[in-house]
Write an enzyme that holds these catalytic residues in place. Structure first.
Site, PDB file in Angstrom:
ATOM      1  N   GLU A 189      29.421 -18.644 -30.440  1.00  0.00           N
ATOM      2  CA  GLU A 189      29.790 -18.053 -31.734  1.00  0.00           C
ATOM      3  C   GLU A 189      31.293 -18.150 -32.032  1.00  0.00           C
ATOM      4  O   GLU A 189      31.841 -17.324 -32.757  1.00  0.00           O
ATOM      5  CB  GLU A 189      29.326 -16.601 -31.813  1.00  0.00           C
ATOM      6  CG  GLU A 189      27.809 -16.457 -31.686  1.00  0.00           C
ATOM      7  CD  GLU A 189      27.306 -15.044 -31.914  1.00  0.00           C
ATOM      8  OE1 GLU A 189      28.063 -14.105 -31.689  1.00  0.00           O
ATOM      9  OE2 GLU A 189      26.144 -14.916 -32.336  1.00  0.00           O
TER      10      GLU A 189
ATOM     11  N   GLU B 265      19.636 -17.996 -30.404  1.00  0.00           N
ATOM     12  CA  GLU B 265      19.427 -16.560 -30.193  1.00  0.00           C
ATOM     13  C   GLU B 265      18.676 -15.983 -31.385  1.00  0.00           C
ATOM     14  O   GLU B 265      18.860 -16.435 -32.517  1.00  0.00           O
ATOM     15  CB  GLU B 265      20.766 -15.814 -30.055  1.00  0.00           C
ATOM     16  CG  GLU B 265      21.533 -16.149 -28.808  1.00  0.00           C
ATOM     17  CD  GLU B 265      22.850 -15.379 -28.700  1.00  0.00           C
ATOM     18  OE1 GLU B 265      22.933 -14.227 -29.187  1.00  0.00           O
ATOM     19  OE2 GLU B 265      23.798 -15.946 -28.141  1.00  0.00           O
TER      20      GLU B 265
HETATM   21  C1  GAL Z   1      25.131 -12.582 -30.060  1.00  0.00           C
HETATM   22  C2  GAL Z   1      25.918 -13.030 -28.835  1.00  0.00           C
HETATM   23  C3  GAL Z   1      25.302 -12.514 -27.552  1.00  0.00           C
HETATM   24  C4  GAL Z   1      24.964 -11.090 -27.666  1.00  0.00           C
HETATM   25  C5  GAL Z   1      24.039 -10.937 -28.807  1.00  0.00           C
HETATM   26  C6  GAL Z   1      23.549  -9.540 -28.943  1.00  0.00           C
HETATM   27  O1  GAL Z   1      25.898 -12.609 -31.183  1.00  0.00           O
HETATM   28  O2  GAL Z   1      25.966 -14.408 -28.803  1.00  0.00           O
HETATM   29  O3  GAL Z   1      26.163 -12.722 -26.480  1.00  0.00           O
HETATM   30  O4  GAL Z   1      26.115 -10.363 -27.842  1.00  0.00           O
HETATM   31  O5  GAL Z   1      24.701 -11.287 -29.994  1.00  0.00           O
HETATM   32  O6  GAL Z   1      22.416  -9.539 -29.760  1.00  0.00           O
END
Ligand code: GAL
Length: 772
Positions: A361, A428
């Site tokens: 990110e 994710e």
């Molecule tokens: C994302 C990040 C992860 C974790 C996640 C939590 O933005 O890449 O490391 O923090 O959110 O949902």
């Protein structure tokens, strides 16, 4: 020759040269976390600091012919070494090896090694510099070894094995004259398939590596020189993996990939766990139907990747980072060092299909990422690169666009502007959008599972989304800005001890090879608001179930293909508790099913039910009222007679699950009143080899119907006899119906009876162990 130093370091807090008594301090083995930590509710200040480790060792080597290197596979964050009083300097390790040349400092006996470890979050080392949603912990947490190598020896060896049997080997030869050549032996088990010395050969009739049959061969690389022979052995899987605009292909076969992100930290000790624990995680993921894992957000242990190779679990790796991209030279140099070291470490794993070489990110940074891509592509012309974004319009320097899609469901690939016409995956989803504890109430736990299913359904259904990798596999310790106020992010589909929440079974049901059935929401009205009798949700890969109350058939229920048209295995929703039983009330079958369904809906949603949901059922009620088969008071009677689950026998429901028209399970469900626990112990013979060994002991409470018991409160204690001890506290509460311990071996040179007793409220269970 490799000599592991892992047993018997002395540990002191702070910077200390141990004076003349190197044996003072706490005796510890590597992997080691140098501070005692609880499961949650602690801060990085509790483990950040300077720690001094010391040990002595003897070494067999030939000073005329050998070079000697001291290697830390992983130490958090930096190590400064002194050998026999000689300063070897400081190196960053964090998530990759730190290698020191000790040829000039080492002796044959009585070597004294002093390691000053700094675990501070150094802002010049990624992932540090700003906020960070994970803890890094402290300690020398992966093995330490001394490598004795001939002066002319092998450096990195790059092996590329293709599905058509083409095998390429490119060794780096160090300390030679430039004229040396290697010999190669390709073996299938003990069978030598081919000996050769060319860099490129074709092997006939190979079995390709894939997820169902992760066939591994072994390749021995031998370098002979006047200084002796150097050898390295690699596990080789012949496979072609490519992400295209249309999706992912393994050996030419298109596949949609279900995935999860993994943090490498465990309760009490962070990442300081030996190989067996790493392998356990890979196995848990594979057992639960996961096909691809992202090593968020850093290179993880070789033991974990080796297990992925053996089990058939694809991997996307990733360099250390989290949102922050440093602007200063030291940070950027360290970043590029990590890219190089990660590729060198991981290049030969058949399971690895993508290099993740962008800060998770992070913002665009063309200078940095052009270099990172060049490093990867030069070393490895076959594997693609990726980088994880949380925005849609970005300079596309990698081969595959990876996007964190937290919107609930998945957006179309073409809405992500820079991903148009590019290979695309979702790196994710879920996570912080819906943190869920294993002890949360049933509504929350089932919503969590359904949120994951919704995304998986979109992934399977939407074009060009090659994979959806959920956030995340296991709950993890984090910094105070994140998590639930106790320094844990409850984002896992498993808890921090790797025990499954219902969401884990949403994954398992998609890819389980064996017939499988899990009550994602059982019938426990007392656990719902207004004591509603919520629909029962089954996660299963069976074709249909027959649902009975006592001995009376309610009906046949099929997977919910209407709401989840794309999943290989949608859930089965038991949304009618009356069904065919209403034939006894003088109703015709079609009407009985509808009326039962409507009354079950009313039972499930209560007075707050939306009128629009009831409207379609009005005609069937009116028709039967007019025909005199129903009266208003009879409807009320029916509701209470068939919906109420109080009482003895009548409230026991039975579910028969069928696959290919064969009954594969019968399960009962009713009001629980008896509780007991089962103990499973992952292995009972522990081997002290390069370091200590561990075994996972899982205590699972269940009721008489073998349902989960997420709210049960009990305390479990482990009593250990012999060279075995518990990692973390030996007495713990049951949480979410589970209590999980890791026990570890200690080094002894005599055989001794070894036993662990699990002491619970209901009973004690003895487990006999052997340590060798
Ligand atoms: C994302 C990040 C992860 C974790 C996640 C939590 O933005 O890449 O490391 O923090 O959110 O949902």
């Amino acid at each position: 020759m490799q000599k592991f130093l892992d047993f018997g370091f002395s540990l002191l807090k702070g910077e200390n040269d141990f004076g003349t008594t190197i044996s003072q301090g706490e005796k510890v083995d590597i992997p080691n976390c140098p501070v005692r930590l609880p499961e949650n509710g602690f801060s990085p200040n509790d483990y950040q600091g300077i720690f001094s480790y010391a040990t002595t060792f003897d070494l067999d080597f030939d000073p005329e012919k050998d070079v000697i290197q001291l290697v830390f596979d992983g130490a958090m964050v930096q190590v400064h070494c002194y050998l026999n009083g000689i300063d070897l300097g400081n190196k960053v390790s964090a998530y990759v090896e730190a290698r020191f040349d000790i040829t000039k400092a080492v002796k044959k006996s009585g070597n004294e090694l002093l390691v000053i470890l700094s675990s501070y979050e150094d802002p010049t080392v990624p992932p540090f510099g700003k906020a960070l949603d994970y803890m890094t912990f402290a300690g020398i947490y992966r093995p330490v070894h001394v490598d004795v190598l001939p002066k002319t020896h092998l450096g990195n060896v790059r092996v590329f094995a293709h599905a058509d049997g083409k095998l390429e080997v490119y060794p780096e030869i160090l300390g030679g004259e430039g004229k040396e050549n290697c010999r190669y032996l390709l073996k299938d088990g003990e069978n030598i398939l081919k000996t050769f010395s060319e860099n490129v050969v074709h092997i006939e009739n190979i079995v390709p590596w894939d997820l169902d049959n992760p066939k591994l061969y072994s390749l021995e690389v031998i370098l002979d020189s006047p200084y002796g022979s150097d050898r390295k052995t690699f596990a080789v899987g012949f496979r072609d993996a490519i992400f295209k605009e249309s999706g992912f292909y393994l050996n030419g076969k298109s596949m949609k990939l279900v995935g999860l992100n993994r943090h490498q930290t465990y309760p009490f000790v962070g990442p300081a766990m030996p190989d067996q624990a790493q392998e356990d995680d890979a196995k848990t993921l594979k057992d639960f139907g996961v096909q691809i894992v992202r090593t968020s957000h850093y290179p993880q242990s070789e033991a974990f990747l080796d297990a992925c190779d053996r089990l058939g679990l694809l991997v996307v790796d990733e360099i250390p980072g989290w949102q922050y991209t440093g602007k200063d030279k030291p940070w950027r140099d360290n970043f590029l060092h990590f890219v190089t070291a990660m590729v060198d470490k991981e290049i030969n794993h058949p399971s690895l299909v993508l290099y993740g070489i962008r800060i998770d990110e992070g913002q665009d940074d063309d200078e940095l990422y052009t270099k990172a891509n060049a490093i990867c592509h030069e070393k490895d012309p076959y594997r693609q690169t990726t980088g994880v974004r949380n925005f849609k319009n970005s300079h596309m320097l990698e081969d595959v666009y990876a996007f964190n899609d937290f919107g609930g469901g998945l957006i179309n690939r073409n809405k992500v502007k820079s991903a148009r016409n590019k290979p695309y995956l979702v790196s994710e989803h879920n996570g912080h959008v819906f943190p869920t504890k294993i002890t949360d109430n049933q509504q929350k736990r089932i919503d969590h599972a359904m949120n994951h299913l919704r995304v998986l359904d979109d992934m399977y259904g939407k074009e060009g989304i090659s994979s959806a990798i959920g956030w995340c596999a296991f709950d993890y310790n984090t910094h105070a800005d994140f998590g639930s106020g106790d320094e844990i992010c409850y984002h896992g589909v498993f808890d921090i001890h790797r025990n499954p929440k219902p969401a884990a079974y949403a994954y398992k049901m998609q890819n389980s090879k064996e017939p499988f059935l899990y009550f994602a929401r059982p019938l426990i009205p007392g656990d719902t608001d207004d004591a509603l009798i919520k629909h029962v949700v089954l996660f299963t890969n069976c074709d249909y179930v027959l649902f009975y109350r006592g001995d009376s058939l309610i009906g046949r229920f099929e997977p919910d293909r209407k709401d989840y048209p794309n999943l290989p295995h949608p859930p089965i929703i038991l949304d009618n508790f009356m069904g065919e039983m209403l034939l006894k009330e003088g109703l015709k079958k079609k009407d009985a099913l509808k009326i039962g369904k409507c009354l079950s809906l009313a039972g499930s949603e209560g007075f707050r039910i939306k009128k629009t949901k009831v409207l379609p059922y009005i005609p069937v009620f009116l028709k039967n009222l007019l025909l005199g088969r129903l009266t208003i008071s009879k409807i009320v009677d029916i509701f209470f007679k068939y919906m109420l689950v109080w009482g003895e026998k009548a409230s026991v429901y039975r579910i028969e699950a069928y696959k290919d028209d064969k009954k594969v399970f019968t399960r009962e469900m009713g009001s629980p009143s008896h509780f007991d626990f089962d103990v499973s112990c992952q292995k009972k013979v522990l081997h002290n080899e390069k370091t200590y060994d561990v075994s996972k002991i899982v205590i699972r409470y269940h009721d008489e119907f073998d349902m989960d018991t997420p709210y049960l409160t009990r305390t479990m204690a482990l009593k250990c006899e012999g060279p075995i001890s518990v990692i973390g506290p030996s007495s713990r509460p049951v949480k979410g119906g589970y209590c999980t311990f890791y026990v570890r071996s200690s080094k002894v040179d005599y055989q001794t009876p070894t036993k662990v007793t699990v002491e619970g409220f209901e009973k004690n269970v003895d487990i006999a162990f052997q340590v060798d």
